[in-house]
Design a protein around this motif. Structure first.
Motif, PDB file in Angstrom:
ATOM      1  N   ARG A  30     -63.791 -26.581  50.516  1.00 25.07           N
ATOM      2  CA  ARG A  30     -64.901 -26.948  49.623  1.00 25.07           C
ATOM      3  C   ARG A  30     -65.254 -25.810  48.676  1.00 25.07           C
ATOM      4  O   ARG A  30     -66.307 -25.834  48.059  1.00 25.07           O
ATOM      5  N   ASP A  31     -64.392 -24.814  48.604  1.00 26.38           N
ATOM      6  CA  ASP A  31     -64.597 -23.651  47.734  1.00 26.38           C
ATOM      7  C   ASP A  31     -65.867 -22.883  48.105  1.00 26.38           C
ATOM      8  O   ASP A  31     -66.600 -22.400  47.244  1.00 26.38           O
ATOM      9  N   CYS A  32     -66.110 -22.784  49.406  1.00 25.05           N
ATOM     10  CA  CYS A  32     -67.252 -22.034  49.923  1.00 25.05           C
ATOM     11  C   CYS A  32     -66.707 -20.858  50.729  1.00 25.05           C
ATOM     12  O   CYS A  32     -65.955 -21.052  51.683  1.00 25.05           O
ATOM     13  N   LEU A  33     -67.078 -19.660  50.319  1.00 28.09           N
ATOM     14  CA  LEU A  33     -66.609 -18.447  50.982  1.00 28.09           C
ATOM     15  C   LEU A  33     -67.646 -17.962  51.994  1.00 28.09           C
ATOM     16  O   LEU A  33     -68.847 -18.126  51.791  1.00 28.09           O
ATOM     17  N   ILE A  34     -67.169 -17.352  53.055  1.00 30.12           N
ATOM     18  CA  ILE A  34     -68.045 -16.740  54.049  1.00 30.12           C
ATOM     19  C   ILE A  34     -67.984 -15.232  53.831  1.00 30.12           C
ATOM     20  O   ILE A  34     -66.909 -14.633  53.902  1.00 30.12           O
ATOM     21  N   ALA A  35     -69.123 -14.628  53.549  1.00 31.97           N
ATOM     22  CA  ALA A  35     -69.185 -13.184  53.325  1.00 31.97           C
ATOM     23  C   ALA A  35     -69.136 -12.450  54.665  1.00 31.97           C
ATOM     24  O   ALA A  35     -69.829 -12.836  55.613  1.00 31.97           O
ATOM     25  N   ARG A  36     -68.326 -11.405  54.737  1.00 35.18           N
ATOM     26  CA  ARG A  36     -68.288 -10.551  55.928  1.00 35.18           C
ATOM     27  C   ARG A  36     -69.398  -9.524  55.826  1.00 35.18           C
ATOM     28  O   ARG A  36     -69.524  -8.835  54.815  1.00 35.18           O
ATOM     29  N   ARG A  37     -70.185  -9.405  56.876  1.00 39.20           N
ATOM     30  CA  ARG A  37     -71.256  -8.419  56.885  1.00 39.20           C
ATOM     31  C   ARG A  37     -70.718  -7.046  57.237  1.00 39.20           C
ATOM     32  O   ARG A  37     -69.734  -6.908  57.945  1.00 39.20           O
ATOM     33  N   VAL A  38     -71.405  -6.037  56.732  1.00 40.20           N
ATOM     34  CA  VAL A  38     -71.181  -4.655  57.120  1.00 40.20           C
ATOM     35  C   VAL A  38     -72.286  -4.337  58.120  1.00 40.20           C
ATOM     36  O   VAL A  38     -73.470  -4.570  57.838  1.00 40.20           O
ATOM     37  N   ILE A  39     -71.908  -3.829  59.299  1.00 40.48           N
ATOM     38  CA  ILE A  39     -72.882  -3.604  60.372  1.00 40.48           C
ATOM     39  C   ILE A  39     -72.632  -2.241  61.010  1.00 40.48           C
ATOM     40  O   ILE A  39     -71.493  -1.834  61.189  1.00 40.48           O
ATOM     41  N   THR A  40     -73.709  -1.592  61.395  1.00 39.10           N
ATOM     42  CA  THR A  40     -73.602  -0.315  62.104  1.00 39.10           C
ATOM     43  C   THR A  40     -73.377  -0.574  63.588  1.00 39.10           C
ATOM     44  O   THR A  40     -74.097  -0.090  64.442  1.00 39.10           O
ATOM     45  N   ARG A  41     -72.365  -1.372  63.855  1.00 36.43           N
ATOM     46  CA  ARG A  41     -71.929  -1.647  65.227  1.00 36.43           C
ATOM     47  C   ARG A  41     -70.415  -1.571  65.184  1.00 36.43           C
ATOM     48  O   ARG A  41     -69.791  -1.946  64.196  1.00 36.43           O
ATOM     49  N   SER A  42     -69.825  -1.138  66.226  1.00 37.84           N
ATOM     50  CA  SER A  42     -68.378  -0.984  66.280  1.00 37.84           C
ATOM     51  C   SER A  42     -67.672  -2.272  65.871  1.00 37.84           C
ATOM     52  O   SER A  42     -68.064  -3.364  66.288  1.00 37.84           O
ATOM     53  N   ALA A  43     -66.649  -2.147  65.064  1.00 38.21           N
ATOM     54  CA  ALA A  43     -65.852  -3.300  64.644  1.00 38.21           C
ATOM     55  C   ALA A  43     -65.161  -3.945  65.841  1.00 38.21           C
ATOM     56  O   ALA A  43     -64.771  -5.108  65.776  1.00 38.21           O
ATOM     57  N   GLU A  44     -65.014  -3.211  66.927  1.00 34.67           N
ATOM     58  CA  GLU A  44     -64.369  -3.752  68.115  1.00 34.67           C
ATOM     59  C   GLU A  44     -65.344  -4.547  68.984  1.00 34.67           C
ATOM     60  O   GLU A  44     -64.937  -5.142  69.972  1.00 34.67           O
ATOM     61  N   ALA A  45     -66.631  -4.537  68.629  1.00 34.76           N
ATOM     62  CA  ALA A  45     -67.612  -5.269  69.425  1.00 34.76           C
ATOM     63  C   ALA A  45     -67.261  -6.755  69.419  1.00 34.76           C
ATOM     64  O   ALA A  45     -66.831  -7.303  68.416  1.00 34.76           O
ATOM     65  N   VAL A  46     -67.456  -7.380  70.554  1.00 32.72           N
ATOM     66  CA  VAL A  46     -67.140  -8.796  70.683  1.00 32.72           C
ATOM     67  C   VAL A  46     -68.089  -9.609  69.810  1.00 32.72           C
ATOM     68  O   VAL A  46     -69.276  -9.341  69.730  1.00 32.72           O
ATOM     69  N   GLY A  47     -67.543 -10.608  69.150  1.00 27.73           N
ATOM     70  CA  GLY A  47     -68.382 -11.500  68.365  1.00 27.73           C
ATOM     71  C   GLY A  47     -67.969 -11.571  66.917  1.00 27.73           C
ATOM     72  O   GLY A  47     -66.837 -11.906  66.596  1.00 27.73           O
ATOM     73  N   GLU A  48     -68.861 -11.235  66.057  1.00 22.35           N
ATOM     74  CA  GLU A  48     -68.729 -11.421  64.621  1.00 22.35           C
ATOM     75  C   GLU A  48     -67.559 -10.679  63.979  1.00 22.35           C
ATOM     76  O   GLU A  48     -67.253  -9.549  64.322  1.00 22.35           O
ATOM     77  N   ASP A  49     -66.944 -11.337  63.023  1.00 20.21           N
ATOM     78  CA  ASP A  49     -65.908 -10.728  62.195  1.00 20.21           C
ATOM     79  C   ASP A  49     -66.619  -9.922  61.113  1.00 20.21           C
ATOM     80  O   ASP A  49     -66.851 -10.391  60.010  1.00 20.21           O
ATOM     81  N   ALA A  50     -67.002  -8.714  61.465  1.00 21.94           N
ATOM     82  CA  ALA A  50     -67.785  -7.863  60.567  1.00 21.94           C
ATOM     83  C   ALA A  50     -67.044  -6.562  60.310  1.00 21.94           C
ATOM     84  O   ALA A  50     -66.060  -6.246  60.980  1.00 21.94           O
ATOM     85  N   ILE A  51     -67.537  -5.825  59.352  1.00 17.98           N
ATOM     86  CA  ILE A  51     -66.996  -4.502  59.044  1.00 17.98           C
ATOM     87  C   ILE A  51     -67.919  -3.487  59.711  1.00 17.98           C
ATOM     88  O   ILE A  51     -69.088  -3.380  59.348  1.00 17.98           O
ATOM     89  N   GLY A  52     -67.407  -2.775  60.691  1.00 23.56           N
ATOM     90  CA  GLY A  52     -68.206  -1.792  61.412  1.00 23.56           C
ATOM     91  C   GLY A  52     -68.197  -0.442  60.709  1.00 23.56           C
ATOM     92  O   GLY A  52     -67.134   0.035  60.310  1.00 23.56           O
ATOM     93  N   VAL A  53     -69.374   0.132  60.524  1.00 21.77           N
ATOM     94  CA  VAL A  53     -69.507   1.455  59.908  1.00 21.77           C
ATOM     95  C   VAL A  53     -70.524   2.271  60.701  1.00 21.77           C
ATOM     96  O   VAL A  53     -71.318   1.722  61.460  1.00 21.77           O
ATOM     97  N   THR A  54     -70.502   3.572  60.480  1.00 24.14           N
ATOM     98  CA  THR A  54     -71.498   4.438  61.111  1.00 24.14           C
ATOM     99  C   THR A  54     -72.811   4.309  60.334  1.00 24.14           C
ATOM    100  O   THR A  54     -72.810   3.882  59.169  1.00 24.14           O
ATOM    101  N   PRO A  55     -73.928   4.694  60.929  1.00 20.32           N
ATOM    102  CA  PRO A  55     -75.190   4.679  60.184  1.00 20.32           C
ATOM    103  C   PRO A  55     -75.136   5.519  58.908  1.00 20.32           C
ATOM    104  O   PRO A  55     -75.682   5.117  57.880  1.00 20.32           O
ATOM    105  N   THR A  56     -74.466   6.660  58.955  1.00 14.36           N
ATOM    106  CA  THR A  56     -74.344   7.508  57.765  1.00 14.36           C
ATOM    107  C   THR A  56     -73.547   6.803  56.676  1.00 14.36           C
ATOM    108  O   THR A  56     -73.938   6.808  55.504  1.00 14.36           O
ATOM    109  N   GLU A  57     -72.423   6.180  57.056  1.00 13.46           N
ATOM    110  CA  GLU A  57     -71.621   5.438  56.077  1.00 13.46           C
ATOM    111  C   GLU A  57     -72.425   4.291  55.469  1.00 13.46           C
ATOM    112  O   GLU A  57     -72.356   4.039  54.258  1.00 13.46           O
ATOM    113  N   PHE A  58     -73.200   3.604  56.308  1.00 13.69           N
ATOM    114  CA  PHE A  58     -74.019   2.498  55.813  1.00 13.69           C
ATOM    115  C   PHE A  58     -75.027   3.010  54.779  1.00 13.69           C
ATOM    116  O   PHE A  58     -75.159   2.439  53.696  1.00 13.69           O
TER     117      PHE A  58
END
Length: 187
Positions: A30-58
């Motif tokens: 339907r031409d609808c994209l899902i945006a990936r969030r950037v989160i200060t939680r490890s990218a290896e954390a179970v659950g969301e397909d997010a981009i993990g960064v450190t608090p400083t990087e954020f």
């Protein structure tokens, strides 16, 4: 014609990530994209397909204007990349995993956003949070108490569409797709 921002909210453990994954292919059709969030939680954390960064990087990315939306909740920082503005301008709908507490600010930036509140029965939510194992029992109780403050009347007052995710993921997915389709005809 510009695209629509669909702002999905719901309590932690309500199944937002599972719903997004279940709907991903049909949303793309339907031409609808899902945006990936950037989160200060490890990218290896179970659950969301997010981009993990450190608090400083954020903080650095936020200061550089990399986010269209950003907020802090539950000891973490969340950002939606500015790229969504390009997608919206190109006429694509964009679905983001947002925050109920940040909704007023998001509406200031995107007045036409479509707010969708994912709901789940309290017993189902409790079981999901326990099974997930990210929080202590006290933290789970706090989450459940906070969730109880949101009811259908307040959601209606805030102009939100309610979507029950206490049902099967396939049914919730189909209901989300129907809601997005119905809001297209109303726009």
């Amino acid at each position: 014609m510009s695209g629509r921002l669909i702002y999905l909210m719901g309590p932690s453990g309500s199944g937002k990530d599972s719903l997004l994954e279940a709907a991903r292919e049909r949303l793309a059709e339907r031409d609808c994209l899902i945006a990936r969030r950037v989160i200060t939680r490890s990218a290896e954390a179970v659950g969301e397909d997010a981009i993990g960064v450190t608090p400083t990087e954020f903080d650095q990315q936020e200061a550089a204007g990399s986010f269209a939306l950003s907020w802090r909740a539950n000891g973490l920082a969340y950002g939606i990349p500015r790229q969504i503005d390009d997608w919206l301008a190109a006429g694509q709908d964009v679905l983001v995993n947002g925050s109920r507490a940040y909704l007023p600010e998001a509406r200031q930036l995107y007045p036409e956003l479509i707010g969708v509140l994912l709901t789940v029965e309290a017993a189902v939510l409790r079981e999901r949070l326990l099974r997930r194992g990210r929080e202590s029992l006290a933290q789970i109780e706090q989450r459940l108490a906070r969730n109880a403050q949101f009811d259908a009347a307040s959601a209606e007052r805030d102009g939100l569409h309610l979507l029950d995710n206490s049902v099967s993921i396939e049914r919730a997915r189909d209901n989300l797709l129907a809601l997005i389709g119905a809001s297209r005809t109303c726009a």
